[in-house]
Design an enzyme around this catalytic site. Structure first.
Site, PDB file in Angstrom:
ATOM      1  N   TYR A  48       0.831  -1.212   0.000  1.00  0.00           N
ATOM      2  CA  TYR A  48       0.000   0.000   0.000  1.00  0.00           C
ATOM      3  C   TYR A  48       0.868   1.266   0.000  1.00  0.00           C
ATOM      4  O   TYR A  48       0.390   2.342  -0.365  1.00  0.00           O
ATOM      5  CB  TYR A  48      -0.859   0.052   1.264  1.00  0.00           C
ATOM      6  CG  TYR A  48      -2.101  -0.819   1.281  1.00  0.00           C
ATOM      7  CD1 TYR A  48      -2.400  -1.707   0.252  1.00  0.00           C
ATOM      8  CD2 TYR A  48      -2.975  -0.739   2.364  1.00  0.00           C
ATOM      9  CE1 TYR A  48      -3.543  -2.502   0.312  1.00  0.00           C
ATOM     10  CE2 TYR A  48      -4.125  -1.524   2.420  1.00  0.00           C
ATOM     11  CZ  TYR A  48      -4.410  -2.408   1.394  1.00  0.00           C
ATOM     12  OH  TYR A  48      -5.530  -3.178   1.464  1.00  0.00           O
ATOM     13  N   CYS A  79      -2.013  -2.272  10.115  1.00  0.00           N
ATOM     14  CA  CYS A  79      -1.222  -1.686   9.038  1.00  0.00           C
ATOM     15  C   CYS A  79      -1.056  -0.201   9.356  1.00  0.00           C
ATOM     16  O   CYS A  79      -2.059   0.524   9.457  1.00  0.00           O
ATOM     17  CB  CYS A  79      -1.962  -1.878   7.719  1.00  0.00           C
ATOM     18  SG  CYS A  79      -1.184  -1.110   6.298  1.00  0.00           S
ATOM     19  N   CYS A 189       6.174  -0.100  10.605  1.00  0.00           N
ATOM     20  CA  CYS A 189       5.401  -0.863   9.615  1.00  0.00           C
ATOM     21  C   CYS A 189       5.309  -2.271  10.182  1.00  0.00           C
ATOM     22  O   CYS A 189       6.318  -2.811  10.671  1.00  0.00           O
ATOM     23  CB  CYS A 189       6.147  -0.846   8.277  1.00  0.00           C
ATOM     24  SG  CYS A 189       5.490  -2.022   7.065  1.00  0.00           S
TER      25      CYS A 189
HETATM   26  N1  DGL Z   1       2.243  -3.555   7.072  1.00  0.00           N
HETATM   27  C1  DGL Z   1       1.979  -2.306   6.398  1.00  0.00           C
HETATM   28  C2  DGL Z   1       2.241  -1.144   7.349  1.00  0.00           C
HETATM   29  O1  DGL Z   1       2.292  -1.353   8.540  1.00  0.00           O
HETATM   30  C3  DGL Z   1       2.692  -2.255   5.084  1.00  0.00           C
HETATM   31  C4  DGL Z   1       2.156  -1.226   4.152  1.00  0.00           C
HETATM   32  C5  DGL Z   1       2.417  -1.497   2.706  1.00  0.00           C
HETATM   33  O2  DGL Z   1       1.790  -2.425   2.175  1.00  0.00           O
HETATM   34  O3  DGL Z   1       3.200  -0.776   2.109  1.00  0.00           O
HETATM   35  O4  DGL Z   1       2.357  -0.014   6.946  1.00  0.00           O
END
Ligand code: DGL
Length: 288
Positions: A48, A79, A189
């Site tokens: 994302y 997320c 993240c």
């Molecule tokens: N695990 C997601 C987060 O904590 C990853 C986001 C992504 O898909 O770039 O931001």
């Protein structure tokens, strides 16, 4: 739609753009072993962190609605990117109790002795007004070095948590932080806790790593208690094998199964699910 009434017995919905939310699921299972969990990895559309804001909001809302339709009594947006970008919208649209995640700036400000901390997160998280507000609120006297973790989510999504190329990529991100005197690194993240060992191989004991998954699990426990929705362990808890989670992926699920087995020791049966949303029904996105 005829939905089951939320009760202690109905599941918690946990969602991430991909596999990173498994780090939150691990903490939730440890903190709340009696809870049933439905986990959704939106791996078809991960990462994302490089998507536009509207796309992230579109997917986040569609998946949260889907989880509610599966009977979820509470949701964890596991997320940082989706939380930063879209949690306000989800709160507006859905009445279900909701827990989001955000980079651990507050704990970093409490533990850093050098008063320099690094933050690794996605570009969307770092440029969000939520993140800026977090830094202003909790880290006024802390020098915060923000580094977008380009390529890291992609690595975890293909189950690479230790290759030499990945370690070199990480070194390029954390060495400048060490050189600038940082003694603390915020893993902003939910994919990044799976890189813990690779990061340790570079920084040794020179940095404290801040991962908020345990704090999120505790927050979820408080929220469930506030709503009288916490599941109770059976009287003979020692005999209970642990409630299995239901794992769902919008991709083929192979990597979700591999990572759950390798890093969490869970033999997961993964359901492939289709969760349409207005943006992914557009011809261009659909053809992807
Ligand atoms: N695990 C997601 C987060 O904590 C990853 C986001 C992504 O898909 O770039 O931001």
């Amino acid at each position: 739609m005829n939905l089951p009434a939320p009760s202690c017995a109905t599941p918690i919905g946990i969602f991430d753009s991909g596999l990173g939310g498994l780090s939150v699921l691990r903490a939730v299972r440890a903190q709340l072993p009696a809870e049933r969990i439905v986990y959704v990895a939106d791996s078809r559309y991960a990462p994302y962190g490089q998507r536009d804001d509207d796309f992230i909001a579109d997917r986040t809302l569609a998946i949260c609605e889907w989880l509610v339709a599966q009977g979820a009594k509470a949701l964890v947006v596991a997320c940082n990117t989706a939380t930063a970008q879209s949690i306000a919208l989800v709160r507006e649209r859905l009445s279900v109790p909701l827990v989001g995640v955000e980079p651990g700036i507050k704990p970093a400000a409490l533990i850093s002795k050098s008063r320099v901390a690094g933050v690794l997160a996605t570009p969307v998280t770092l440029r969000s007004t939520r993140f800026q507000a977090l830094v202003e609120r909790h880290a006024a006297d802390l020098r915060v070095l923000c580094q977008p973790g380009h390529g890291l989510v992609e690595a975890v999504e293909r189950c690479d948590v230790s290759s030499p190329a990945l370690v070199e990529l990480l070194r390029g991100y954390v060495q400048p932080m060490l050189d600038a005197g940082a003694d603390t690194l915020v893993l902003g993240c939910t994919h990044y806790p799976f890189l813990d060992a690779a990061i340790r191989s570079i920084v040794g004991e020179r940095m404290m790593l801040v991962d908020t998954s345990v704090a999120i699990a505790r927050q979820l426990e408080r929220v469930l208690d506030q709503h009288g929705l916490r599941a109770q362990l059976a009287a003979d808890a020692s005999a209970a094998p642990g409630t299995p989670a239901r794992f769902c992926s919008t991709s083929d699920g192979a990597h979700l199964r591999t990572l759950a087995a390798a890093l969490l020791g869970i033999e997961a049966q993964v359901e492939c699910v289709s969760i349409p949303s207005p943006r992914t029904l557009e011809p261009a996105a659909n053809a992807a």
